[in-house]
Design an enzyme around this catalytic site. Sequence first.
Site, PDB file in Angstrom:
ATOM      1  N   ILE A  13       0.824  -1.213   0.000  1.00 48.64           N
ATOM      2  CA  ILE A  13       0.000   0.000   0.000  1.00 48.64           C
ATOM      3  C   ILE A  13       0.863   1.270   0.000  1.00 48.64           C
ATOM      4  O   ILE A  13       0.459   2.298  -0.544  1.00 48.64           O
ATOM      5  CB  ILE A  13      -1.016  -0.004   1.171  1.00 48.64           C
ATOM      6  CG1 ILE A  13      -2.146   0.980   0.903  1.00 48.64           C
ATOM      7  CG2 ILE A  13      -0.352   0.270   2.512  1.00 48.64           C
ATOM      8  CD1 ILE A  13      -2.965   0.693  -0.315  1.00 48.64           C
ATOM      9  N   LYS A  89      -5.303   1.805   8.085  1.00 55.68           N
ATOM     10  CA  LYS A  89      -6.399   1.050   8.692  1.00 55.68           C
ATOM     11  C   LYS A  89      -5.989  -0.415   8.776  1.00 55.68           C
ATOM     12  O   LYS A  89      -5.251  -0.881   7.924  1.00 55.68           O
ATOM     13  CB  LYS A  89      -7.710   1.200   7.933  1.00 55.68           C
ATOM     14  CG  LYS A  89      -7.664   1.003   6.425  1.00 55.68           C
ATOM     15  CD  LYS A  89      -7.434  -0.276   5.751  1.00 55.68           C
ATOM     16  CE  LYS A  89      -8.019  -1.576   6.171  1.00 55.68           C
ATOM     17  NZ  LYS A  89      -7.757  -2.653   5.143  1.00 55.68           N
TER      18      LYS A  89
HETATM   19  P1  NAP Z   1       2.490  -5.508   3.290  1.00 61.00           P
HETATM   20  O1  NAP Z   1       2.900  -5.098   1.919  1.00 61.00           O
HETATM   21  O2  NAP Z   1       2.454  -6.966   3.604  1.00 61.00           O
HETATM   22  O3  NAP Z   1       3.355  -4.821   4.414  1.00 61.00           O
HETATM   23  C1  NAP Z   1       3.851  -3.509   4.360  1.00 61.00           C
HETATM   24  C2  NAP Z   1       5.287  -3.479   4.853  1.00 61.00           C
HETATM   25  O4  NAP Z   1       5.306  -3.539   6.261  1.00 61.00           O
HETATM   26  C3  NAP Z   1       6.096  -4.680   4.412  1.00 61.00           C
HETATM   27  O5  NAP Z   1       6.577  -4.515   3.119  1.00 61.00           O
HETATM   28  C4  NAP Z   1       7.194  -4.723   5.455  1.00 61.00           C
HETATM   29  O6  NAP Z   1       8.289  -3.941   5.011  1.00 61.00           O
HETATM   30  C5  NAP Z   1       6.554  -4.088   6.692  1.00 61.00           C
HETATM   31  N1  NAP Z   1       6.309  -5.140   7.675  1.00 61.00           N
HETATM   32  C6  NAP Z   1       5.550  -6.252   7.518  1.00 61.00           C
HETATM   33  N2  NAP Z   1       5.582  -6.987   8.652  1.00 61.00           N
HETATM   34  C7  NAP Z   1       6.386  -6.334   9.513  1.00 61.00           C
HETATM   35  C8  NAP Z   1       6.810  -6.590  10.833  1.00 61.00           C
HETATM   36  N3  NAP Z   1       6.424  -7.695  11.497  1.00 61.00           N
HETATM   37  N4  NAP Z   1       7.624  -5.691  11.433  1.00 61.00           N
HETATM   38  C9  NAP Z   1       8.015  -4.578  10.780  1.00 61.00           C
HETATM   39  N5  NAP Z   1       7.656  -4.299   9.516  1.00 61.00           N
HETATM   40  C10 NAP Z   1       6.840  -5.158   8.904  1.00 61.00           C
HETATM   41  O7  NAP Z   1       1.048  -4.924   3.646  1.00 61.00           O
HETATM   42  P2  NAP Z   1       0.136  -3.885   2.862  1.00 61.00           P
HETATM   43  O8  NAP Z   1      -0.741  -4.601   1.932  1.00 61.00           O
HETATM   44  O9  NAP Z   1       0.947  -2.749   2.352  1.00 61.00           O
HETATM   45  O10 NAP Z   1      -0.801  -3.438   4.086  1.00 61.00           O
HETATM   46  C11 NAP Z   1      -0.330  -2.626   5.130  1.00 61.00           C
HETATM   47  C12 NAP Z   1      -1.518  -1.976   5.801  1.00 61.00           C
HETATM   48  O11 NAP Z   1      -2.221  -1.210   4.819  1.00 61.00           O
HETATM   49  C13 NAP Z   1      -2.527  -2.978   6.369  1.00 61.00           C
HETATM   50  O12 NAP Z   1      -3.016  -2.550   7.593  1.00 61.00           O
HETATM   51  C14 NAP Z   1      -3.632  -3.012   5.314  1.00 61.00           C
HETATM   52  O13 NAP Z   1      -4.900  -3.297   5.884  1.00 61.00           O
HETATM   53  C15 NAP Z   1      -3.578  -1.603   4.794  1.00 61.00           C
HETATM   54  N6  NAP Z   1      -4.074  -1.471   3.423  1.00 61.00           N
HETATM   55  C16 NAP Z   1      -3.670  -2.347   2.453  1.00 61.00           C
HETATM   56  C17 NAP Z   1      -4.215  -2.260   1.180  1.00 61.00           C
HETATM   57  C18 NAP Z   1      -3.804  -3.214   0.075  1.00 61.00           C
HETATM   58  O14 NAP Z   1      -4.390  -3.167  -1.003  1.00 61.00           O
HETATM   59  N7  NAP Z   1      -2.819  -4.080   0.258  1.00 61.00           N
HETATM   60  C19 NAP Z   1      -5.154  -1.271   0.884  1.00 61.00           C
HETATM   61  C20 NAP Z   1      -5.486  -0.356   1.873  1.00 61.00           C
HETATM   62  C21 NAP Z   1      -4.950  -0.470   3.148  1.00 61.00           C
HETATM   63  P3  NAP Z   1       9.808  -4.386   5.331  1.00 61.00           P
HETATM   64  O15 NAP Z   1       9.867  -5.880   5.179  1.00 61.00           O
HETATM   65  O16 NAP Z   1      10.599  -3.638   4.318  1.00 61.00           O
HETATM   66  O17 NAP Z   1      10.033  -3.942   6.737  1.00 61.00           O
END
Ligand code: NAP
Length: 310
Positions: A13, A89
């Site tokens: 995101i 969120k």
């Molecule tokens: P993601 O790509 O799986 O995670 C975002 C980043 O967070 C990862 O690339 C990682 O970066 C870091 N991370 C993950 N686990 C971690 C941990 N245990 N400790 C520290 N850093 C960690 O997730 P995302 O889809 O972007 O979603 C993130 C948030 O945005 C969620 O709450 C989701 O509900 C919200 N969101 C997502 C979307 C969507 O379409 N995906 C849409 C709207 C909102 P590093 O490995 O580089 O640290």
Amino acid sequence: MVTKIALVGIGKIAVDQHVPAINASPDWELAATVSRHGTVEGVEAFTDMAEMLNAHPDIPVVSLALPPVPRFAYAVAALEAGRHVMLEKPPGASLSECHALEALARKKGLSLYATWHSREADKVAAAKAWLAEQKLKRLTVTWKEDVRRWHPGQDWVFEPGGLGVFDPGINALSIVTEILPDAIHLTGAVLKFPQNRQTPIAADLTFYHPHAADVSAVFDWRQEGHQTWTIEVETEQGLLKLTEGGAHATIDGISPPSPSETLSGEYPRLYANMARLVSARSIDMDLAPMRHVADAFTLGRRETVDAFDW
Ligand code: NAP
């Protein structure tokens, strides 16, 4: 005035929405990132939050785009270091975490923003304005998408605190709680857990409405092909259909006008809201969508369904 901001958690995101929204905004300069693996070209990158906070007292605002479970520790670190905080969120992995963050922000006199991006979808404000004068008969949410398409390989969504199908479902609840003039609360839920996972892949919810309207929601992450993010609202005066997650709407088949404003897009609006909150030193921590999810886990009847693998 342009304010420096740090973005934390450079994943799906952050790359899809946060970085473009910050770069296009007149309010913000992306001055640093914190992520263990991800970076943004041309922006100073840190892998450790404390290091970034120590190195950059000149960055007053931190935006956290991490999954919910690791987010709390980062939020506390930022607030303790005197920075305003913007939360993706859901704003935490639990309601108690969110209350703790709000208390800390108040104690420090800092801004804290629990963002709900779906509330900024194009037709949500028009839907809210129309419903303010209506007598509700029925509200039906249908939120059916393909988890493999939208969260490829993101195992955290099936781990405790990852919310499962409530990760998208909470977006629907954020719209419902925004547009309905009356407060609702959950009365029952059926939660469908894959036999090999910790969070539900589908859920059916029913709600109490103070004027006995029929309010319900169906969330399903197993939907292949056409994706559905629809809220249908029947009132004594007409039928509102919000589709595409709130991007489109019709009232009795006719599209209502959007409010006149120059900004378009959910994340540009979130960052404009954050700029206003910071300049007013205000807090926006509406936890209503999360409360309904917590209630579903409290009241929900559990069913076991087929195992899920990517
Ligand atoms: P993601 O790509 O799986 O995670 C975002 C980043 O967070 C990862 O690339 C990682 O970066 C870091 N991370 C993950 N686990 C971690 C941990 N245990 N400790 C520290 N850093 C960690 O997730 P995302 O889809 O972007 O979603 C993130 C948030 O945005 C969620 O709450 C989701 O509900 C919200 N969101 C997502 C979307 C969507 O379409 N995906 C849409 C709207 C909102 P590093 O490995 O580089 O640290």
